[in-house]
Design a protein around this motif. Sequence first.
Motif, PDB file in Angstrom:
ATOM      1  N   THR A  15       0.804  -1.226   0.000  1.00  0.00           N
ATOM      2  CA  THR A  15       0.000   0.000   0.000  1.00  0.00           C
ATOM      3  C   THR A  15       0.839   1.280   0.000  1.00  0.00           C
ATOM      4  O   THR A  15       0.284   2.376   0.105  1.00  0.00           O
ATOM      5  CB  THR A  15      -0.968   0.015   1.208  1.00  0.00           C
ATOM      6  OG1 THR A  15      -0.191  -0.111   2.409  1.00  0.00           O
ATOM      7  CG2 THR A  15      -1.962  -1.124   1.133  1.00  0.00           C
ATOM      8  N   MET A  36      -4.470  -2.491  -6.062  1.00  0.00           N
ATOM      9  CA  MET A  36      -4.617  -3.267  -4.816  1.00  0.00           C
ATOM     10  C   MET A  36      -5.687  -4.344  -5.009  1.00  0.00           C
ATOM     11  O   MET A  36      -5.561  -5.471  -4.537  1.00  0.00           O
ATOM     12  CB  MET A  36      -5.005  -2.353  -3.648  1.00  0.00           C
ATOM     13  CG  MET A  36      -3.957  -1.310  -3.273  1.00  0.00           C
ATOM     14  SD  MET A  36      -2.373  -2.031  -2.778  1.00  0.00           S
ATOM     15  CE  MET A  36      -1.361  -1.624  -4.184  1.00  0.00           C
ATOM     16  N   CYS A  59       1.156   4.902   3.658  1.00  0.00           N
ATOM     17  CA  CYS A  59       0.321   3.767   3.223  1.00  0.00           C
ATOM     18  C   CYS A  59      -1.100   4.215   2.889  1.00  0.00           C
ATOM     19  O   CYS A  59      -1.693   4.997   3.642  1.00  0.00           O
ATOM     20  CB  CYS A  59       0.225   2.714   4.330  1.00  0.00           C
ATOM     21  SG  CYS A  59       1.779   1.992   4.815  1.00  0.00           S
TER      22      CYS A  59
END
Length: 380
Positions: A15, A36, A59
């Motif tokens: 991330t 993601m 992140c």
Amino acid sequence: MPADAPLRLFWFLPTSGDGPYLGSQIGWRPAEFGYMREIAQAADRLGFEGVLLPTGPSCFDGWTLASALAPLTERLKFLVALRPGIIAPAYAARQAAALDQILGGRLLLNIVTGGNPAELAQDGVHLAHDERYRQTEEFLTIWRAAAAGLPIRFEGQHLRSESPGKLVFPSVQKPYPPLYFGGSSDAGLDVAGKHVDYYLTWGEPPEAVAEKFAAARAAAARHGRTLRFGLRIHLIVRETEAEAWDAAERLISKVTDEAIEAARERRLRLAESEGQRRMTALHGFRRDALEIAPNLWAGVGLIREGAGTALVGDPETVAAGLRAYQAVGVDTVIASGYPHLEEAYKVAELLFPALGVERPRGERRIVGRDFAESRLVPAS
Ligand SMILES: Cc1cc2nc3c(=O)[nH]c(=O)nc-3n(C[C@H](O)[C@H](O)[C@H](O)COP(=O)(O)O)c2cc1C
């Protein structure tokens, strides 16, 4: 657990961004939601048990991401980082219960106190190392009661709570989603021993990991508890040893001496982290001595903070490397590789058979449909 029992294999959601080269913008992939989602769906279909979502100012937020990915995945568990110092424990317990409901019981929590004072200051945490762990200890005392729906009247140095103990929207998992934890200092080990279910370590050589686990076991025993153990490590698996080492070299082929120097300076700011100190000591920023134990390579740590080692080799060699950790108590491996989408396939196709990890057969349902029909269930 017998040393040849199946390992639980997790993958990692990068991330903070991803790419085929460390320390380079070439081929850089930002941590966009779409990417993601691709990695999470691949990990889900390939048969990884779960994915780890880290936390920190760089992140993409793990809680938001996990809830968005819930209806887009079937089986995958989400090991979401939770930083105690920046959220009230009773509220964090309600959030965890709600996310566990949304995930249908697939939530796991990684308690990370944090080891970077500059990052922590950004989030309003100004405590010194051991004091941060004291706060984590108080946080977990309140969180565990709140998450289990138990009454609590607690007044600590940093936190206090008074609650009749009714959790209106409880978690699916009882008494609450399992707690994982990383931290290598004495203060960290004591918190782990008192409160958590899983103690996690980065990939130091197996003998060093064995020593750390012994200290964690002793800490748990002082509180009349036991722990399970997990390993966070990178994997570079190829059909042959030569191909695997080529891939390792390629991964750091764009790393300049200036980039290593910058990493060294950044690392000074993490001087408070015992876990990080142990990782850095494995390579001392020397490029010419990166195989620190057989097939255990510290090249990732030249640039990357946190997990800095990789097992490198053909499937049998890497499987044997993981079995060596299993022999000292590991039953869960949280693996990763650059870039994370392609390497998820490599690990599943090459390593799962060598480890006896079963790939799921067939789709259970059309992803998304069940979620649309589900609703949040209040306690009766
Ligand atoms: C597997 C693992 C995952 C971690 N994930 C994070 C993370 O997502 N964010 C973070 O700031 N620190 C993370 N940490 C660092 C720990 O939270 C801890 O702050 C650090 O190890 C310093 O504590 P120590 O001095 O007790 O080692 C992680 C550590 C481990 C072992």
